[in-house]
Design an enzyme around this catalytic site. Structure first.
Site, PDB file in Angstrom:
ATOM      1  CD  GLU A 129      -2.861   1.181   2.295  1.00 45.80           C
ATOM      2  OE1 GLU A 129      -2.796   0.436   3.258  1.00 45.80           O
ATOM      3  OE2 GLU A 129      -3.655   2.169   2.276  1.00 45.80           O
ATOM      4  CG  MET A 271       0.385  -3.267   5.012  1.00 44.45           C
ATOM      5  SD  MET A 271      -0.766  -1.942   4.424  1.00 44.45           S
ATOM      6  CE  MET A 271      -1.782  -2.791   3.613  1.00 44.45           C
ATOM      7  CD  GLU A 272      -4.755  -1.962   5.956  1.00 46.98           C
ATOM      8  OE1 GLU A 272      -3.484  -1.346   6.528  1.00 46.98           O
ATOM      9  OE2 GLU A 272      -5.331  -1.119   5.122  1.00 46.98           O
ATOM     10  CG  ASN A 273      -0.170  -6.645   4.250  1.00 44.89           C
ATOM     11  OD1 ASN A 273      -0.094  -5.902   3.354  1.00 44.89           O
ATOM     12  ND2 ASN A 273       0.793  -6.756   4.942  1.00 44.89           N
ATOM     13  CD  GLU A 306      -2.375  -1.757  10.875  1.00 46.15           C
ATOM     14  OE1 GLU A 306      -2.782  -2.030   9.721  1.00 46.15           O
ATOM     15  OE2 GLU A 306      -2.214  -0.775  11.279  1.00 46.15           O
ATOM     16  CG  HIS A 309      -7.491  -1.476   8.072  1.00 46.66           C
ATOM     17  ND1 HIS A 309      -8.111  -0.440   7.641  1.00 46.66           N
ATOM     18  CD2 HIS A 309      -6.155  -0.842   8.505  1.00 46.66           C
ATOM     19  CE1 HIS A 309      -7.491   0.440   7.611  1.00 46.66           C
ATOM     20  NE2 HIS A 309      -6.539   0.524   8.261  1.00 46.66           N
TER      21      HIS A 309
HETATM   22  N1  B3K Z   1      -2.942   1.147   5.533  1.00 49.33           N
HETATM   23  C1  B3K Z   1      -1.680   1.214   6.260  1.00 49.33           C
HETATM   24  C2  B3K Z   1      -0.874   2.302   5.674  1.00 49.33           C
HETATM   25  C3  B3K Z   1      -0.165   2.353   4.465  1.00 49.33           C
HETATM   26  C4  B3K Z   1       0.668   3.740   4.400  1.00 49.33           C
HETATM   27  C5  B3K Z   1       1.250   3.464   2.941  1.00 49.33           C
HETATM   28  N2  B3K Z   1       2.041   4.639   2.845  1.00 49.33           N
HETATM   29  C6  B3K Z   1      -1.584   1.378   7.553  1.00 49.33           C
HETATM   30  C7  B3K Z   1      -2.794   1.570   8.402  1.00 49.33           C
HETATM   31  O1  B3K Z   1      -3.281   2.744   8.152  1.00 49.33           O
HETATM   32  O2  B3K Z   1      -3.399   0.690   8.924  1.00 49.33           O
HETATM   33 ZN    ZN Z   2      -5.466   2.308   8.965  1.00 53.80          ZN
END
Ligand code: B3K
Ligand code: ZN
Length: 865
Positions: A129, A271-273, A306, A309
């Protein structure tokens, strides 16, 4: 005269209005990774389907960044008629569906941007992301193309015994030459930004969770050997979050496996992969010896964020990056509510507002202001801002306030049901809230497109004849230093009118300011009541009320809303300090009386007392002034601190002794004591007593936890005493092998108020443990320094130059992290003439560099415009 032709659009700018649905969809993706630190081969097989609305000869455009294909095949046939256009692979294709195979070779060890596939220590991991997937392979790297992924990972078994990816592990085996492989299948279609893999020598804290419908989930937190016993708090936070989301939002986890991996080199928090969250190790690893209470809270909040998400972000994702607040604002609101439920709601609210005011209000008042749903950007990484996240959360919170908890839940249920598996927009969210919660949010939508912090004027008049009290409200917005304009946002203001003798009230009312001006007549007030407004900080506004210092002192002693009480103290002190800076005569005794009352109130618990005793920050005070003079603000604030410290020294000393927390525990009482102990230690040090250094040193020596140690070092850091040197040297010797604690060692020195701090930063930047390659270390030193108002804004301008030079150097390796430092200089117009000029020169020096990254260039040019 004929109309002028419209100005040509800047090709570097991406606009919300230009959104077009994808021409090609990719229902299935197969990836094969032959992994190694210096050479990784990625083979992809994309099942591409032309959209019905796309032209029959529309080529397939797959985004790429800094990669080139070693082979391209369509339906099994090698193709050479592709071109690379600004990094993207353009492939002429006819027909409705094809199988496209592409091979790419990468060198993860040279990926210093930490976007895409990169090496951290000896492990490989990814960050996709927002636009990192295109650095791994060619793909439609946009959030509205959702695909099912099947991934095969193969690597040397000794170097990379653990191979992780999204979804479920479906097969594994050993290959030739000491290699092994794992096959992963993620059943949930997802956009490329949620793809992740990790390969490394890791160990897991393994646990499990049973969902409310009885499905078992295996939970793992993967860390490097030696860190395992620091993962307990994160695991507890994960399980608490899973339960909370079931109970509060009815959301259950949807895979049999949930993996978290801690990484030391990471551009942000986590990061919420899907099914494979990747975390900055600072939001996973904790035990009392190395982590402060604030660190423990940070871990709980980020693990929850996370995890949440998985629904607000993954199951329902964003159509395009203009909708980022759809997932981030909502998820921050969800994690804030979770933390409030896990601990003290009052303290959590105070902290949320503190963060909003420290990070978002300045952004909204400066050259980088943008609405929570921006209209354009050049580099999306620059839009992971406090506005998108924290103001976005405030907007969701206001919906809850307007609708009430029950309707709010009906709205979110409908939103999740209606858009499950889709890429949605902010507008979809608001419509679902309207339909599910049966409320009209037409005018409320203005919050999504209006930048700037609204200023609300609130005045109370009273008619003793009729016993009516009238609250007169008006709203306006100032943008980037312009004169404020009137606005028409829907602003929910929780309000109570307090009896001027007892502080009692007849109940809280919700006043809805939905016009430029509006008055509310309230009955039943024989005496002139005291106005308590924006209780709980029900709206993210700046309040301009004509309350007297006496009324604020009254509220600081009597208001039954903890936030409002905290706010009254803050406003009282802010009013005094800003007046002093401007040289306006002002009464100090009223403040001292208010502090005496607070210290004498036996009902206040220690944690809240600590909050009430903290003076408004220098940065916040500056934000209240037309022209900021950091030195004058610092001097006045220190004088007041010193005066309070001297006047109440006995009480502080008594409190300091009485709040000895005893044996370490993470329970609320022990934490409250630790917090109050540090605040009182700070006052004792400010009271010019001879034993300040000794006292702090003793706390340092005796400490069995990092909160006490850091509190002691924070006091010592400002002093010219040999205890300072001894403690800092000792701390370094003890913790030099723990990077997260070493970060604290750098930060504490960068926050020192001593006049030699600029020099010290310069020498710390050459310390063998300093490196620009690790974002945590960079933030520890330079991030802490830019927060040190009086030293960063040193009149020599050396602080600005140092940041400019660092940004120029860092931009070459990690543009995303480098760009994060621009806003500090970008606020140059707010400062007094000399500093303002020096800040501008520092920005111009950056702007003059050849080959600036898009990240830094966008921020610098917007700041100078
Ligand atoms: N969604 C990610 C953030 C990614 C940032 C990329 N530059 C973490 C979060 O907000 O949960
Ligand atoms: Zn987030």
């Amino acid at each position: 005269m004929a109309d002028a032709a419209p100005a040509p659009k800047d090709p570097a700018t991406i606009r919300r209005e230009d959104y077009r649905p994808p021409a090609w969809f990719i229902p299935e993706v197969e990836l094969d990774f032959q992994l190694d630190l210096e050479r990784t081969v990625v083979r992809s097989k994309l099942d591409v389907r032309r959209s019905k609305s796309a032209k029959a000869d529309e080529p397939l455009v797959l985004q790429g960044d800094d990669i080139s294909p070693t082979s391209v095949k369509v339906d099994g046939e090698a193709r050479t008629d592709w071109t690379l256009v600004e990094g993207d692979l353009v492939l002429p294709l006819n027909g409705a569906s094809h199988s496209v195979e592409i091979e790419v070779e990468l060198d993860p060890s040279t990926n210093t941007q930490l976007m895409g596939l990169y090496a951290s220590n000896d492990m490989l991991c990814t960050q996709c992301e927002a636009e990192g997937f295109r650095r791994i392979t060619f793909a439609p790297d946009r959030p509205d193309v959702l695909s099912r992924y099947q991934v095969r990972m193969e690597a040397d078994k000794a170097k990379f015994p653990v191979l992780l990816c999204n979804g479920d592990k479906v097969a594994e085996g050993d290959g030739e030459n000491g290699r092994h492989w794992v096959q992963w299948n993620d059943p949930w279609p997802k956009p490329s930004y949620l793809f992740a893999l990790v390969a490394g020598d890791l160990v897991a804290n393994n646990d499990s969770f049973t969902t409310r419908s009885g499905k078992p989930v295996e939970l793992n937190i993967w860390v490097r050997d030696g860190d395992l016993d620091r993962t307990g708090h994160a695991m507890k936070a994960l399980k608490d979050s899973m339960r909370w989301d079931e109970e509060t939002y009815g959301r259950e986890y949807d895979l049999g496996l949930f993996n978290i991996v801690a990484v030391s080199d990471f551009n942000m928090g986590a990061m919420e992969n899907k099914g494979l969250n990747i975390f900055n190790s600072r939001y996973i690893l904790a035990d009392p010896e190395v982590a402060t209470d604030a660190d423990f809270d940070g871990i709980e909040g980020v693990v929850a964020h996370e995890y949440f998400h998985n629904w607000s972000g993954n199951r329902v994702t964003c159509r395009d990056w203009f909708q980022l607040s759809l997932k981030e604002g909502f998820t921050v609101y969800r994690d804030q509510s979770f933390s409030a439920d896990m601990g003290s709601a009052a303290l959590k609210r105070i902290e949320d507002v503190r963060i909003l005011r420290a990070a978002q209000f300045p952004e909204d008042a400066g050259p980088l202001a943008h609405p929570i749903r921006p209209e354009s950007y050049q580099e999306i990484s620059n839009f992971y801002t406090a506005t998108i996240y924290n103001k976005g959360a405030e907007v969701i919170r206001m919906m809850n306030t307007l609708m009430g908890a029950e309707s709010f839940r009906k709205g979110t249920d409908l939103y999740f049901d209606r858009h499950d598996g889709e890429a949605a927009t902010c507008e979809d969210f608001v419509t679902a809230m309207e339909d599910g919660g049966e409320i009209d949010l037409k005018q409320f939508r203005n919050w999504y497109e209006t930048p700037g912090t609204p200023r609300v004027t609130a005045n109370l008049s009273h008619d003793p004849q009729t016993g009516t009290a009238t609250v007169h409200l008006s709203q306006k917005i100032a943008q980037n230093g312009e004169k404020p304009k009137s606005s028409e946002l829907v602003i929910p203001l929780k309000t109570a009118l307090l009896d001027p003798e007892t502080g009692a009230h007849q109940g809280e009312q919700l006043l809805l300011l939905d016009q430029t001006e509006k008055s509310f007549v309230l009955e039943g007030y024989r005496d002139h009541p005291v106005l308590s407004i924006n209780r709980g900080f029900s709206a993210p506004i700046i309040l301009e009320s004509s309350q007297t210092a006496e009324q604020l002192a009254f509220l600081s002693a009597h208001d039954d809303d903890p936030f409002a009480r905290f706010e009254a103290v803050q406003r009282l002190m802010t009013g005094y300090l800003t007046a002093k800076v401007l040289g306006t005569p002002v009464d100090r005794d009223i403040i001292l009386h208010a502090v005496a009352k607070i210290l004498g109130d036996k009902e206040i618990d220690p944690a809240f007392l600590a909050e009430l005793l903290v003076l408004p920050s220098e940065a916040f005070l500056g934000d209240q002034m037309v022209e900021v003079d950091p030195q004058a603000i610092h001097d006045e604030r220190e004088k007041l601190r010193g005066k309070i410290a001297v006047q109440f020294e006995k009480q502080f000393r008594k409190l300091y002794k009485s709040c000895w927390p005893g044996e370490f525990s993470l329970d609320a009482e022990a934490r409250a004591n630790r917090k109050l102990r540090n605040v009182t230690l700070g006052y004792l040090a400010a009271s010019y007593t001879d034993d300040a250094a000794e006292l702090a040193f003793e706390q340092y020596r005796e400490a069995d936890n990092m909160t006490a140690m850091q509190g002691a070092l924070a006091v010592l850091s400002h002093l010219e005493a040999e205890e300072r040197t001894i403690a800092f040297d000792d701390f370094y010797a003890k913790f030099k092998s723990n990077p997260l604690v070493l970060d604290k060692w750098f930060s504490l020195q960068a926050m020192s108020l001593r006049p030699d701090t600029v020099k010290r930063i310069d020498s710390l930047s050459r310390h063998p443990d300093f490196t620009l390659s690790n974002p945590n270390r960079v933030r520890a030193l330079y991030g802490a320094f830019t927060g040190n108002q009086v030293r960063f804004h040193d009149l020599s301008g050396k602080g600005y130059q140092m940041i400019a030079d660092m940004v120029i150097a860092l931009d070459k390796q990690n543009p995303q992290t480098a760009a994060r430092f621009i806003p500090q200089l970008g606020r140059w117009r707010r400062y007094e003439r000399e500093r303002s000029e020096l800040m501008r020169l520092a920005l111009e020096k950056i702007a003059a560099q050849p080959e600036l990254s898009k990240d830094v260039s966008e921020q610098v040019h917007k700041s100078l415009a």
